[in-house]
Design an enzyme around this catalytic site. Structure first.
Site, PDB file in Angstrom:
ATOM      1  N   THR A   1       8.419  -6.989 -12.335  1.00 10.04           N
ATOM      2  CA  THR A   1       7.947  -8.328 -12.436  1.00 10.04           C
ATOM      3  C   THR A   1       7.154  -8.829 -11.415  1.00 10.04           C
ATOM      4  O   THR A   1       7.696  -8.893 -10.092  1.00 10.04           O
ATOM      5  CB  THR A   1       9.382  -9.372 -12.607  1.00 10.04           C
ATOM      6  OG1 THR A   1      10.051  -8.956 -13.560  1.00 10.04           O
ATOM      7  CG2 THR A   1       8.690 -10.716 -12.796  1.00 10.04           C
TER       8      THR A   1
ATOM      9  N   ASN B   1      -6.006   3.302  11.048  1.00  9.46           N
ATOM     10  CA  ASN B   1      -5.343   2.395  11.227  1.00  9.46           C
ATOM     11  C   ASN B   1      -4.894   2.055  13.088  1.00  9.46           C
ATOM     12  O   ASN B   1      -4.776   1.021  13.478  1.00  9.46           O
ATOM     13  CB  ASN B   1      -3.828   2.080  10.587  1.00  9.46           C
ATOM     14  CG  ASN B   1      -3.169   3.299  10.759  1.00  9.46           C
ATOM     15  OD1 ASN B   1      -3.614   4.494  10.535  1.00  9.46           O
ATOM     16  ND2 ASN B   1      -1.883   3.035  11.141  1.00  9.46           N
TER      17      ASN B   1
ATOM     18  N   GLN C   1      -7.330  -0.760   5.741  1.00 10.62           N
ATOM     19  CA  GLN C   1      -7.967  -1.182   6.964  1.00 10.62           C
ATOM     20  C   GLN C   1      -9.497  -1.607   6.795  1.00 10.62           C
ATOM     21  O   GLN C   1     -10.067  -2.054   7.481  1.00 10.62           O
ATOM     22  CB  GLN C   1      -7.693  -0.461   8.270  1.00 10.62           C
ATOM     23  CG  GLN C   1      -6.315  -0.010   8.591  1.00 10.62           C
ATOM     24  CD  GLN C   1      -5.570  -1.167   9.082  1.00 10.62           C
ATOM     25  OE1 GLN C   1      -6.417  -2.125   9.745  1.00 10.62           O
ATOM     26  NE2 GLN C   1      -3.950  -1.258   9.122  1.00 10.62           N
TER      27      GLN C   1
ATOM     28  N   SER D   1      -4.187  -3.473   0.504  1.00  9.68           N
ATOM     29  CA  SER D   1      -2.848  -4.333   0.838  1.00  9.68           C
ATOM     30  C   SER D   1      -3.266  -5.933   1.360  1.00  9.68           C
ATOM     31  O   SER D   1      -4.286  -5.965   1.925  1.00  9.68           O
ATOM     32  CB  SER D   1      -2.089  -3.630   2.019  1.00  9.68           C
ATOM     33  OG  SER D   1      -1.000  -4.462   2.600  1.00  9.68           O
TER      34      SER D   1
ATOM     35  N   ALA E   1       0.823  -1.194  -0.013  1.00 10.53           N
ATOM     36  CA  ALA E   1      -0.088   0.053   0.001  1.00 10.53           C
ATOM     37  C   ALA E   1       0.858   1.144   0.000  1.00 10.53           C
ATOM     38  O   ALA E   1       0.296   2.300  -0.421  1.00 10.53           O
ATOM     39  CB  ALA E   1      -0.891  -0.052   1.138  1.00 10.53           C
ATOM     40  N   THR E   2       2.037   1.381   0.417  1.00 13.08           N
ATOM     41  CA  THR E   2       2.803   2.306   0.471  1.00 13.08           C
ATOM     42  C   THR E   2       3.171   2.804  -0.994  1.00 13.08           C
ATOM     43  O   THR E   2       3.057   4.029  -1.063  1.00 13.08           O
ATOM     44  CB  THR E   2       4.177   2.083   1.522  1.00 13.08           C
ATOM     45  OG1 THR E   2       3.743   2.061   2.775  1.00 13.08           O
ATOM     46  CG2 THR E   2       5.042   3.355   1.321  1.00 13.08           C
TER      47      THR E   2
ATOM     48  N   HIS F   1      -1.462  -8.160   3.338  1.00 15.14           N
ATOM     49  CA  HIS F   1      -1.204  -8.612   4.589  1.00 15.14           C
ATOM     50  C   HIS F   1      -2.356  -8.174   5.796  1.00 15.14           C
ATOM     51  O   HIS F   1      -2.128  -8.493   7.030  1.00 15.14           O
ATOM     52  CB  HIS F   1       0.080  -8.332   5.052  1.00 15.14           C
ATOM     53  CG  HIS F   1       0.603  -6.993   5.412  1.00 15.14           C
ATOM     54  ND1 HIS F   1       0.871  -6.876   6.708  1.00 15.14           N
ATOM     55  CD2 HIS F   1       0.791  -5.861   4.644  1.00 15.14           C
ATOM     56  CE1 HIS F   1       1.126  -5.542   6.785  1.00 15.14           C
ATOM     57  NE2 HIS F   1       1.050  -5.160   5.626  1.00 15.14           N
TER      58      HIS F   1
ATOM     59  N   CYS G   1       3.938   1.074  12.440  1.00 15.76           N
ATOM     60  CA  CYS G   1       4.548   1.542  11.014  1.00 15.76           C
ATOM     61  C   CYS G   1       5.380   2.776  11.768  1.00 15.76           C
ATOM     62  O   CYS G   1       6.426   3.288  10.990  1.00 15.76           O
ATOM     63  CB  CYS G   1       3.646   2.341  10.150  1.00 15.76           C
ATOM     64  SG  CYS G   1       2.361   1.197   9.666  1.00 15.76           S
TER      65      CYS G   1
END
Length: 362
Positions: free
Chosen positions: A225, A142, A170, A187, A68-69, A189, A308
């Site tokens: 890739t 978050n 989130q 994201s 996501a960053t 994860h 984070c």
């Protein structure tokens, strides 16, 4: 170990793990290659893309990213020149990115929030005017779990001729994403998928300047890739989130109610009690030494703030934006739970947290 840090990352779903294994072990071809093994890998990537897109609004394309960053940086830096409006409680991936653009001369407005953590819509109306090209807002915070009025911000953005970027990290897989969004970052994860893969959804008709220069493998212009294993894991995690949406939310809500009741009066909730995602309890207790608490409870994983920004030594920018003092912010902890958390685990953890806090003389 009792794991209560779901906002930092979620446990990998066994189904996602199983889906990834063949692409790590046997089917190793480059998904951008034209030969038969490459086409097979490409098909797996596209199947994952379809599963992830099923949880997003219609009328857009999905580009895989490293997380996501990257997605947020691409969305912010890739939009046309103009002013940017965002919110004081956004993730560092947004706030640090717009700060860098401000240093290079771009106009940036950071909106305040109420003590409940909700954006000040009056300030938003004053700031989102013609000349602004992008409004960036988080769906679910978050750190404190509050839900921002994305539809209202979208109406303001579109009325001023701006795009709306939604950080849905989130909220994705836990609630519907508003149709008003033009760009959406997600994201894997955070929904029981693997780390190292995310995506940016881009509404049809919007073109972004590339963030990375190279082969332009993704249709939206993202270079690099792709990993079929990571994409496959993300896709299965998204499909599971889709299937289990009502069950997962009901379970999180039940845990939230148990947690609030079990914590008791000495603890105060950070952020609005509603609207919020129920799998987040950000709380503070006057005089609490959080470092000592975490040291005393090393077999319980919870957060002293956003993972984070941990280790910075600074109090949470989200909590101070609510009006908490540095002392109150430093006395706050975040408990995050979800699909794989049992009621007994949460009760045991909270009882031990209460006992450890009481032992500090509080």
């Amino acid at each position: 170990m009792i794991y209560l840090d779901y906002q930092a990352t979620t446990p990998l779903a066994p189904e996602a793990f199983d889906a990834m294994l063949p692409w790590l072990r046997d089917d190793f071809a480059n998904p951008h290659a034209a030969h038969a093994p490459g086409r097979v890998a490409r098909a797996a990537v596209e199947a994952a893309r379809d599963r992830i897109t099923a949880l997003l609004p219609p009328g857009g394309k999905l580009a895989f990213t490293s997380g996501a960053t990257e997605a947020l940086n691409w969305a912010i830096k890739g939009t046309p020149p103009g002013g940017i409006v965002t919110i004081a409680t956004e993730h560092a991936a947004v706030l640090d990115c717009v700060a860098a653009l401000r240093a290079s001369g771009r106009e940036v407005t950071v909106l305040p929030v109420t003590p409940a953590g909700i954006v000040d819509l009056a300030a938003a109306r004053d700031a989102i005017v013609p000349g602004v090209s992008l409004v960036a807002a988080m769906l679910v915070n978050n750190e404190i779990g509050v839900i921002q009025p994305i539809a209202a911000l979208g109406a303001l953005a579109h009325g001023a001729g701006a795009l709306l970027l939604c950080d849905a990290v989130q909220g994705y897989g836990r609630m519907a994403i508003p149709d008003c969004c033009d760009l959406i970052a997600v994201s894997a994860h955070k929904i029981h998928g693997p780390k190292g893969v995310g995506a940016l959804w881009i509404r049809d008709g919007i073109t972004l300047a590339p963030l990375l220069h190279g082969g332009g493998q993704e249709a939206a212009g993202r270079s690099g890739t792709l990993s079929p294993a990571l994409c496959a894991g993300f896709g299965v995690a998204a499909a599971l989130a889709h299937q289990r949406l009502a069950t997962d939310i009901a379970h999180a809500a039940r845990l939230h109610d148990i947690g609030r009741d079990r914590l008791g009066a000495p603890w105060r909730l950070n952020g609005a009690p509603a609207p919020r995602y129920p799998g987040n309890l950000n709380i503070w207790r006057d005089g609490l030494d959080v470092a000592r608490l975490m040291s005393d409870l090393r077999d319980i994983a919870f957060s002293a703030g956003s993972a984070c920004a941990s280790g910075s030594g600074r109090p949470s920018h989200v909590l101070t934006a609510l009006g908490l003092t540095d002392r109150q912010a430093r006395a706050s902890i975040r408990l995050g739970f979800g699909r794989y958390t049992t009621e007994q685990e949460l009760v045991t953890a909270i009882d031990r947290i209460n006992a450890a806090a009481t032992a500090q003389g509080l």
